[in-house]
Design an enzyme around this catalytic site. Structure first.
Site, PDB file in Angstrom:
ATOM      1  N   TYR A 141      10.575 -26.891   8.037  1.00 38.73           N
ATOM      2  CA  TYR A 141      10.787 -26.943   6.592  1.00 38.73           C
ATOM      3  C   TYR A 141      10.345 -25.659   5.889  1.00 38.73           C
ATOM      4  CZ  TYR A 141      11.303 -32.031   7.381  1.00 38.73           C
ATOM      5  OH  TYR A 141      11.695 -33.267   7.818  1.00 38.73           O
ATOM      6  N   LYS A 187       8.380 -32.072  21.704  1.00 39.45           N
ATOM      7  CA  LYS A 187       9.630 -32.011  22.467  1.00 39.45           C
ATOM      8  C   LYS A 187       9.474 -30.845  23.452  1.00 39.45           C
ATOM      9  CE  LYS A 187      13.902 -33.424  23.199  1.00 39.45           C
ATOM     10  NZ  LYS A 187      14.234 -34.745  23.754  1.00 39.45           N
ATOM     11  N   ASP A 219      11.586 -38.340  21.429  1.00 44.13           N
ATOM     12  CA  ASP A 219      12.663 -39.341  21.500  1.00 44.13           C
ATOM     13  C   ASP A 219      12.142 -40.673  22.041  1.00 44.13           C
ATOM     14  OD1 ASP A 219      12.322 -37.848  23.803  1.00 44.13           O
ATOM     15  OD2 ASP A 219      14.446 -37.485  24.175  1.00 44.13           O
ATOM     16  N   ASP A 243       7.666 -36.609   9.736  1.00 39.43           N
ATOM     17  CA  ASP A 243       8.455 -37.095   8.599  1.00 39.43           C
ATOM     18  C   ASP A 243       9.340 -38.262   9.054  1.00 39.43           C
ATOM     19  OD1 ASP A 243       9.803 -37.326   6.237  1.00 39.43           O
ATOM     20  OD2 ASP A 243      10.799 -35.375   6.320  1.00 39.43           O
ATOM     21  N   ASP A 247       8.794 -42.737   8.527  1.00 42.43           N
ATOM     22  CA  ASP A 247       9.774 -43.641   7.890  1.00 42.43           C
ATOM     23  C   ASP A 247      10.180 -44.731   8.878  1.00 42.43           C
ATOM     24  OD1 ASP A 247       9.814 -41.968   5.610  1.00 42.43           O
ATOM     25  OD2 ASP A 247      11.946 -42.377   5.280  1.00 42.43           O
TER      26      ASP A 247
HETATM   27  N1  LIG Z   1       8.047 -37.436  -1.101  1.00 48.08           N
HETATM   28  C1  LIG Z   1       9.187 -37.295  -1.736  1.00 48.08           C
HETATM   29  O1  LIG Z   1       9.225 -36.954  -2.889  1.00 48.08           O
HETATM   30  C2  LIG Z   1      10.428 -37.613  -1.009  1.00 48.08           C
HETATM   31  C3  LIG Z   1      11.613 -37.398  -1.639  1.00 48.08           C
HETATM   32  N2  LIG Z   1      12.786 -37.769  -1.048  1.00 48.08           N
HETATM   33  C4  LIG Z   1      13.992 -37.615  -1.855  1.00 48.08           C
HETATM   34  O2  LIG Z   1      14.308 -38.892  -2.416  1.00 48.08           O
HETATM   35  C5  LIG Z   1      15.715 -39.018  -2.593  1.00 48.08           C
HETATM   36  C6  LIG Z   1      16.224 -40.297  -1.969  1.00 48.08           C
HETATM   37  O3  LIG Z   1      16.060 -40.230  -0.571  1.00 48.08           O
HETATM   38  P1  LIG Z   1      16.315 -41.462   0.412  1.00 48.08           P
HETATM   39  O4  LIG Z   1      16.776 -40.891   1.676  1.00 48.08           O
HETATM   40  O5  LIG Z   1      17.150 -42.486  -0.277  1.00 48.08           O
HETATM   41  O6  LIG Z   1      14.844 -42.056   0.729  1.00 48.08           O
HETATM   42  P2  LIG Z   1      13.933 -43.019  -0.146  1.00 48.08           P
HETATM   43  O7  LIG Z   1      12.619 -43.049   0.548  1.00 48.08           O
HETATM   44  O8  LIG Z   1      13.918 -42.599  -1.559  1.00 48.08           O
HETATM   45  O9  LIG Z   1      14.630 -44.461  -0.054  1.00 48.08           O
HETATM   46  C7  LIG Z   1      15.019 -45.031   1.190  1.00 48.08           C
HETATM   47  C8  LIG Z   1      15.287 -46.532   0.988  1.00 48.08           C
HETATM   48  O10 LIG Z   1      14.033 -47.198   0.791  1.00 48.08           O
HETATM   49  C9  LIG Z   1      14.004 -47.875  -0.444  1.00 48.08           C
HETATM   50  N3  LIG Z   1      12.685 -47.665  -1.054  1.00 48.08           N
HETATM   51  C10 LIG Z   1      11.932 -46.546  -0.979  1.00 48.08           C
HETATM   52  N4  LIG Z   1      10.800 -46.700  -1.653  1.00 48.08           N
HETATM   53  C11 LIG Z   1      10.820 -47.937  -2.166  1.00 48.08           C
HETATM   54  C12 LIG Z   1       9.906 -48.665  -2.982  1.00 48.08           C
HETATM   55  N5  LIG Z   1       8.737 -48.147  -3.378  1.00 48.08           N
HETATM   56  N6  LIG Z   1      10.260 -49.903  -3.360  1.00 48.08           N
HETATM   57  C13 LIG Z   1      11.432 -50.455  -2.955  1.00 48.08           C
HETATM   58  N7  LIG Z   1      12.322 -49.811  -2.179  1.00 48.08           N
HETATM   59  C14 LIG Z   1      12.017 -48.549  -1.801  1.00 48.08           C
HETATM   60  C15 LIG Z   1      15.096 -47.232  -1.288  1.00 48.08           C
HETATM   61  O11 LIG Z   1      15.535 -48.099  -2.270  1.00 48.08           O
HETATM   62  C16 LIG Z   1      16.119 -46.839  -0.249  1.00 48.08           C
HETATM   63  O12 LIG Z   1      16.966 -47.920   0.015  1.00 48.08           O
HETATM   64  C17 LIG Z   1      16.322 -37.746  -1.978  1.00 48.08           C
HETATM   65  O13 LIG Z   1      16.591 -36.857  -3.029  1.00 48.08           O
HETATM   66  C18 LIG Z   1      15.226 -37.192  -1.091  1.00 48.08           C
HETATM   67  O14 LIG Z   1      15.271 -35.811  -0.913  1.00 48.08           O
HETATM   68  C19 LIG Z   1      12.809 -38.391   0.158  1.00 48.08           C
HETATM   69  C20 LIG Z   1      11.652 -38.629   0.821  1.00 48.08           C
HETATM   70  C21 LIG Z   1      10.361 -38.221   0.321  1.00 48.08           C
HETATM   71  C1  LIG Z   2      11.019 -32.890   0.964  1.00 52.59           C
HETATM   72  C2  LIG Z   2      10.774 -33.803   2.142  1.00 52.59           C
HETATM   73  C3  LIG Z   2      10.135 -33.068   3.249  1.00 52.59           C
HETATM   74  C4  LIG Z   2       9.991 -34.972   1.688  1.00 52.59           C
HETATM   75  C5  LIG Z   2       9.779 -36.012   2.728  1.00 52.59           C
HETATM   76  O1  LIG Z   2      10.681 -36.666   3.204  1.00 52.59           O
HETATM   77  C6  LIG Z   2       8.431 -36.290   3.128  1.00 52.59           C
HETATM   78  O2  LIG Z   2       7.529 -35.475   2.941  1.00 52.59           O
HETATM   79  O3  LIG Z   2       8.218 -37.350   3.734  1.00 52.59           O
HETATM   80 MG   LIG Z   3      10.003 -38.266   4.448  1.00 55.18          MG
END
Ligand SMILES: NC(=O)C1=CN([C@@H]2O[C@H](COP(=O)(O)OP(=O)(O)OC[C@H]3O[C@@H](n4cnc5c(N)ncnc54)[C@H](O)[C@@H]3O)[C@@H](O)[C@H]2O)C=CC1
Ligand SMILES: CC(C)CC(=O)C(=O)O
Ligand SMILES: [Mg+2]
Length: 366
Positions: A141, A187, A219, A243, A247
């Site tokens: 990243y 890996k 894996d 990361d 999840d």
């Molecule tokens: N730490 C951060 O700020 C992160 C930001 N992102 C960003 O978020 C956006 C969405 O990414 P996604 O791949 O959809 O991942 P996401 O983690 O936002 O959501 C994945 C799934 O989990 C559900 N979910 C997540 N948190 C929840 C909660 N607290 N309550 C109920 N349901 C929940 C969502 O509704 C969705 O169906 C993207 O723009 C991505 O880049 C993704 C992961 C981490």
């Molecule tokens: C911007 C990403 C690295 C955010 C994410 O998915 C995380 O930190 O879990």
């Molecule tokens: Mg993440």
């Protein structure tokens, strides 16, 4: 105690879950006689809209003058076609790098009253208690060059010895305090950075003879996290693997909305953030699960402020609310009875108040 907390709500459900975490911390402050001073800053898409910068200088200054940072989440479809430097996620990567928060601690623990929410069998989930120690400021990243044209895309995976040593040491120290088992995930059958990683783990294990060490390729680790998650204690791994695996591990517990995290370095300063993202599909509906954000706030109390009793009180309140059968939509088996984010948070607040009242009654009898 007086503590300054920078709150960066971010995007999507970020502001909704941050409101919940702050509400809970306010009760903790009142009940345990602490003054928490909350100051708000912008990051991610919100900061792009306000300042054309996903991590404005004002936000950095605010965090620098705070004792700890609470962060919601960043990102969303609104900014998906922005150029790389104007992507919300850049702000998140930049704040982690700026503060040198190299260790992201992601605990994954089965909640007894939620065993049925997991798609895995109860006997597989029951004993799960692991922590993923994810390297957070190096790897894919952050590597340069990083770019793409219409014909090719480039990302660079570099790890220096120093970057690997410090995260591996952190993980060994944690394993020693827990069940004494460390799984290093890499890996190394393919990647040069993983070969160095494995070598350094083998060097460091001599300093921690009381810790049992195993190497696992990423894996098959992904498979074992689902088939036998209770076999893990501490997992240490590089940025992208951590990361993805965390999840995946959230599935064991029943919802991504349950997993908290602490992004820390060697001193007490830290940034506390749920594992989940901005969840655009549920944002604005008042149905997000705030547990991950509230539990991240509990991690802040414990790691940055040394407030063990306060952190335990929050965790107990969250567990009791689950035991009472109160769930948000992501966990509720009966969707009609699911609570909103605010209703569920208020249950936690009530439970904290109740704990305090019953403790006072107990003391008046001793
Ligand atoms: N730490 C951060 O700020 C992160 C930001 N992102 C960003 O978020 C956006 C969405 O990414 P996604 O791949 O959809 O991942 P996401 O983690 O936002 O959501 C994945 C799934 O989990 C559900 N979910 C997540 N948190 C929840 C909660 N607290 N309550 C109920 N349901 C929940 C969502 O509704 C969705 O169906 C993207 O723009 C991505 O880049 C993704 C992961 C981490
Ligand atoms: C911007 C990403 C690295 C955010 C994410 O998915 C995380 O930190 O879990
Ligand atoms: Mg993440």
């Amino acid at each position: 105690m007086e503590k300054r907390v920078a709150v960066l709500p971010g995007d999507g459900i970020g502001p909704e879950v941050m409101e919940a975490a702050v509400k809970v911390l306010e009760v903790v402050g009142r009940r345990f006689n602490h003054t928490f001073e909350f100051s708000y800053g912008s990051i991610g898409g919100d900061a792009i809209d306000r300042h054309r910068n996903p991590l404005p200088d004002e936000t950095i200054a605010l965090c620098e003058s705070s004792d700890a940072v609470l962060l919601g989440a960043v990102g969303g479809p609104k900014w998906d076609n922005n150029p790389s430097e104007l992507r919300p996620e850049k702000g998140l990567l930049a704040i982690r790098k700026h503060f040198d928060l190299f260790a992201n601690l992601r605990p994954v623990k089965a909640v007894p009253s939620l065993l049925q929410a997991s798609p895995l069998k109860e006997e597989v989930v029951r004993e799960v208690d692991m922590i993923i120690v994810r390297e957070l400021t190096g790897g894919l990243y952050f590597g340069e060059p990083s770019n793409h044209t219409n014909q090719s895309g480039v990302d660079t995976l570099i790890y220096t010895r120093e970057e690997i040593e410090r995260i591996v040491e952190k993980a060994f120290e944690l394993a020693r305090l827990r069940k004494g088992k460390l799984t290093s995930v890499d890996k190394a059958n393919v990647l040069e950075s993983s070969k160095l990683w494995r070598k350094i783990v083998d060097e460091k294990r001599k300093m921690f003879p009381d810790v049992e060490v195993e190497h696992q390729l990423v894996d098959s680790a992904a498979m074992k996290i689902i088939t036998n998650p209770a076999a893990f204690d501490v997992i240490v791994t590089e940025n992208m693997f951590g990361d993805i695996l965390s999840d995946e591990a959230s599935v064991i517990t029943g919802s991504l909305g349950l997993l908290p995290s602490a992004s820390v370095r060697s001193d007490r300063f830290g940034l506390y953030e749920p594992v989940h993202g901005s969840a655009p599909d549920v944002a604005g509906k008042g149905i997000a699960n705030p547990a991950a954000a509230i539990l991240s706030a509990a991690m802040m109390l414990r790691y940055s402020f040394g407030m063990e009793d306060e952190a335990a009180a929050v965790e107990k309140a969250v567990n009791t609310v689950f035991e009472d059968g109160c769930f948000t939509k992501d966990l509720a088996s009966n969707q009609e009875r699911a609570l909103t984010t605010t209703e569920w948070t208020d249950k936690v607040v009530d439970e904290l108040d109740l704990q305090f009242v019953s403790n006072s009654i107990m003391f008046s009898y001793v």
